[in-house]
Write a protein that holds these residues in place. Structure first.
Motif, PDB file in Angstrom:
ATOM      1  N   HIS A 105       1.865 -19.645   2.229  1.00 25.69           N
ATOM      2  CA  HIS A 105       1.195 -18.714   1.313  1.00 25.69           C
ATOM      3  C   HIS A 105       1.899 -17.368   1.131  1.00 25.69           C
ATOM      4  CE1 HIS A 105      -2.179 -21.494   1.417  1.00 25.69           C
ATOM      5  NE2 HIS A 105      -2.191 -21.437   2.740  1.00 25.69           N
ATOM      6  N   GLY A 106       2.982 -17.127   1.824  1.00 22.91           N
ATOM      7  CA  GLY A 106       3.650 -15.840   1.690  1.00 22.91           C
ATOM      8  C   GLY A 106       3.160 -14.819   2.703  1.00 22.91           C
ATOM      9  N   ASP A 107       3.574 -13.585   2.519  1.00 19.31           N
ATOM     10  CA  ASP A 107       3.346 -12.542   3.520  1.00 19.31           C
ATOM     11  C   ASP A 107       2.000 -11.841   3.354  1.00 19.31           C
ATOM     12  OD1 ASP A 107       5.857 -13.100   4.520  1.00 19.31           O
ATOM     13  OD2 ASP A 107       6.839 -11.580   3.289  1.00 19.31           O
ATOM     14  N   PHE A 108       0.936 -12.601   3.165  1.00 20.92           N
ATOM     15  CA  PHE A 108      -0.385 -12.005   2.982  1.00 20.92           C
ATOM     16  C   PHE A 108      -1.290 -12.269   4.176  1.00 20.92           C
ATOM     17  CE2 PHE A 108       1.256 -13.066  -1.262  1.00 20.92           C
ATOM     18  CZ  PHE A 108       1.306 -11.791  -1.809  1.00 20.92           C
ATOM     19  N   VAL A 109      -0.700 -12.669   5.299  1.00 24.70           N
ATOM     20  CA  VAL A 109      -1.473 -12.950   6.501  1.00 24.70           C
ATOM     21  C   VAL A 109      -0.816 -12.247   7.675  1.00 24.70           C
ATOM     22  CG1 VAL A 109      -0.212 -15.128   6.869  1.00 24.70           C
ATOM     23  CG2 VAL A 109      -2.418 -14.763   7.996  1.00 24.70           C
ATOM     24  N   PHE A 110      -1.656 -11.745   8.568  1.00 22.70           N
ATOM     25  CA  PHE A 110      -1.187 -11.005   9.738  1.00 22.70           C
ATOM     26  C   PHE A 110      -1.946 -11.504  10.962  1.00 22.70           C
ATOM     27  CE2 PHE A 110      -1.251  -8.419   5.937  1.00 22.70           C
ATOM     28  CZ  PHE A 110       0.054  -7.974   5.839  1.00 22.70           C
ATOM     29  N   GLY A 111      -1.361 -11.325  12.123  1.00 18.93           N
ATOM     30  CA  GLY A 111      -1.998 -11.793  13.342  1.00 18.93           C
ATOM     31  C   GLY A 111      -1.942 -10.759  14.446  1.00 18.93           C
ATOM     32  N   GLU A 112      -2.969 -10.746  15.272  1.00 23.21           N
ATOM     33  CA  GLU A 112      -3.053  -9.849  16.414  1.00 23.21           C
ATOM     34  C   GLU A 112      -3.625 -10.611  17.604  1.00 23.21           C
ATOM     35  OE1 GLU A 112      -2.185  -6.594  16.569  1.00 23.21           O
ATOM     36  OE2 GLU A 112      -1.586  -6.456  14.454  1.00 23.21           O
ATOM     37  N   THR A 113      -3.154 -10.252  18.796  1.00 26.71           N
ATOM     38  CA  THR A 113      -3.763 -10.790  20.009  1.00 26.71           C
ATOM     39  C   THR A 113      -5.004  -9.970  20.322  1.00 26.71           C
ATOM     40  OG1 THR A 113      -1.603 -11.473  20.856  1.00 26.71           O
ATOM     41  CG2 THR A 113      -3.407 -11.314  22.438  1.00 26.71           C
ATOM     42  N   CYS A 114      -6.114 -10.637  20.587  1.00 26.11           N
ATOM     43  CA  CYS A 114      -7.363  -9.923  20.874  1.00 26.11           C
ATOM     44  C   CYS A 114      -8.261 -10.783  21.757  1.00 26.11           C
ATOM     45  CB  CYS A 114      -8.091  -9.573  19.571  1.00 26.11           C
ATOM     46  SG  CYS A 114      -9.726  -8.826  19.815  1.00 26.11           S
ATOM     47  N   ASP A 115      -8.820 -10.178  22.774  1.00 29.56           N
ATOM     48  CA  ASP A 115      -9.840 -10.810  23.615  1.00 29.56           C
ATOM     49  C   ASP A 115     -11.189 -10.264  23.160  1.00 29.56           C
ATOM     50  OD1 ASP A 115     -11.581 -11.704  25.532  1.00 29.56           O
ATOM     51  OD2 ASP A 115     -10.513 -10.857  27.250  1.00 29.56           O
ATOM     52  N   VAL A 116     -11.963 -11.081  22.443  1.00 27.30           N
ATOM     53  CA  VAL A 116     -13.213 -10.580  21.869  1.00 27.30           C
ATOM     54  C   VAL A 116     -14.244 -10.238  22.939  1.00 27.30           C
ATOM     55  CG1 VAL A 116     -12.882 -11.825  19.704  1.00 27.30           C
ATOM     56  CG2 VAL A 116     -14.195 -12.896  21.552  1.00 27.30           C
ATOM     57  N   SER A 117     -14.040 -10.683  24.176  1.00 29.77           N
ATOM     58  CA  SER A 117     -14.976 -10.342  25.242  1.00 29.77           C
ATOM     59  C   SER A 117     -14.697  -8.968  25.840  1.00 29.77           C
ATOM     60  CB  SER A 117     -14.923 -11.404  26.351  1.00 29.77           C
ATOM     61  OG  SER A 117     -13.705 -11.333  27.073  1.00 29.77           O
ATOM     62  N   ASP A 118     -13.679  -8.274  25.320  1.00 26.28           N
ATOM     63  CA  ASP A 118     -13.300  -6.944  25.809  1.00 26.28           C
ATOM     64  C   ASP A 118     -13.424  -5.946  24.667  1.00 26.28           C
ATOM     65  OD1 ASP A 118     -10.795  -4.872  26.081  1.00 26.28           O
ATOM     66  OD2 ASP A 118     -11.727  -5.292  28.014  1.00 26.28           O
ATOM     67  N   ALA A 119     -14.308  -4.970  24.808  1.00 33.05           N
ATOM     68  CA  ALA A 119     -14.597  -4.036  23.715  1.00 33.05           C
ATOM     69  C   ALA A 119     -13.363  -3.244  23.293  1.00 33.05           C
ATOM     70  CB  ALA A 119     -15.723  -3.086  24.125  1.00 33.05           C
ATOM     71  N   LYS A 120     -12.546  -2.805  24.245  1.00 31.88           N
ATOM     72  CA  LYS A 120     -11.349  -2.040  23.895  1.00 31.88           C
ATOM     73  C   LYS A 120     -10.376  -2.886  23.094  1.00 31.88           C
ATOM     74  CE  LYS A 120     -11.469   1.218  27.785  1.00 31.88           C
ATOM     75  NZ  LYS A 120     -10.746   1.723  29.005  1.00 31.88           N
ATOM     76  N   SER A 121     -10.244  -4.151  23.463  1.00 31.34           N
ATOM     77  CA  SER A 121      -9.363  -5.048  22.732  1.00 31.34           C
ATOM     78  C   SER A 121      -9.862  -5.250  21.303  1.00 31.34           C
ATOM     79  CB  SER A 121      -9.283  -6.398  23.459  1.00 31.34           C
ATOM     80  OG  SER A 121      -8.402  -7.285  22.805  1.00 31.34           O
TER      81      SER A 121
END
Length: 350
Positions: A105-121
């Protein structure tokens, strides 16, 4: 009970098919097949998602948690296919998923590492998503774990804690952070979708006690938030005047052929209900994404296994005798040549 219009449509389709065959064709079986197909097609018509012509015009910014695999990846794929911009996160590095999506689809998607169980993350991820998208119109709380299928007394304490933190606390904190962002976006309404699963309607979930309990809390959370958004918090002026519109909704993908469904499953479960009611991530995303885009206001229950679709699946399996393309008659996952699967028989999406 089923929608009255649906029953009328089934009756009309049956009458029409039988009436068409007043002069019997050479083979009675052909007439019967025609009737069954007419009814089945009508059921599928009622189960279909809204058409593109009624959907709002984008592109929109979309966030999907747990987007590196399974139905979360399929949501991102479908939103991108429709021309929207997407940020996914996952507890593991989502770089491979982003690369696969960009190749399509091209460069319209981005990714991040995140632990949803951690508020700071979560807050760090939300800030990054806001920076990349500018405006976040849709936030899909999809990340979940079930802790494996086993008796409750065999579940370690740390697994109980992890399941509750991801499935309940994680959705709470993600929703809070998303609402904070969306309330300050005066240019467009924002919509948050909280994914429910087994136990949401109050039934027991043997083998998944903690998972069912955590998921059961989400409808109450969503109902409470909707009441607040409608100004029903006595003694408070909330939401504050001058803020953007935010809707909080429930998302139910049903049974999806992912690790969450197939891990620790038995042949009996795979034959029924999985072999009848479950669907691929792509099928679920193709149905739910237009329904997500079509929502207005707050408090919508968006589901894949609607009454109409459930009836259609039973009809196709037991009346039309259509077999599952994923589960064979013995309850085994069908593995096709040239397709990659993991140890539990889950098809790899990229």
């Amino acid at each position: 009970m089923l929608n009255e219009r649906l029953w009328i449509a089934i009756a009309l389709a049956t009458r029409s098919a039988l009436g068409f065959c007043v002069s019997p064709p050479p083979r009675t079986a052909i007439r019967r097949l025609s009737v069954l197909d007419d009814i089945g097609n009508k059921l599928e018509e009622f189960a279909a998602p809204p058409g593109d012509e009624v959907l709002p015009k984008g592109p929109f910014g979309v966030v999907v948690t747990g987007g590196a695999a399974g139905v979360g990846y399929a949501y991102a794929d479908e939103f991108l296919r429709r021309g929207h911009r997407v940020v996914i996160c996952d507890v593991k590095d989502p770089a491979a998923a982003v690369e696969a999506l960009r190749a399509k689809h091209g460069d319209f998607v981005f990714g991040e590492t995140c632990d949803v169980s951690d508020a700071k993350s979560v807050r760090a991820f939300a800030a990054a998503a806001k920076e990349k998208l500018g405006t976040i119109s849709y936030w899909i709380n999809n990340a979940a774990i079930n802790g494996g299928r086993r008796p409750f007394l065999e579940v370690p304490d740390d697994v109980i804690e992890a399941v509750v933190r991801v499935n309940l606390f994680g959705v709470l904190v993600c929703t809070k952070v998303a609402m904070e962002i969306m309330l300050d976006q005066t240019s467009t309404p924002g919509h948050i979708f909280n994914t429910v699963g087994s136990g949401v309607r109050g039934g027991g979930t043997p083998g998944y006690v903690t998972y069912g309990a955590a998921k059961r809390g989400l409808p109450q959370m969503t109902d409470s938030l909707n009441a607040e958004l409608e100004g029903k918090t006595q003694g408070y002026t909330w939401p504050p005047p001058g803020k953007a519109s935010v809707g909080v909704h429930t998302l139910s993908p049903g049974m999806v052929f992912t690790d969450l469904l197939l891990k620790d499953s038995t042949p009996e479960l795979r034959k029924f209900p999985f072999g009848v009611l479950a669907a691929s991530p792509e099928e679920v995303a193709a149905d739910l994404v237009p329904k997500i885009l079509a929502v207005e206001g707050t408090g919508t229950f968006v589901e894949y296994l609607s009454k109409e679709r459930t009836l259609s699946k039973f009809y196709n399996r037991f009346i039309r005798r259509q077999k599952s393309q994923v589960i064979d008659d013995d309850g085994n996952v069908i593995r096709r040549d040239g397709v990659d699967y993991n140890a539990d028989g889950v098809r790899m999406l990229y």
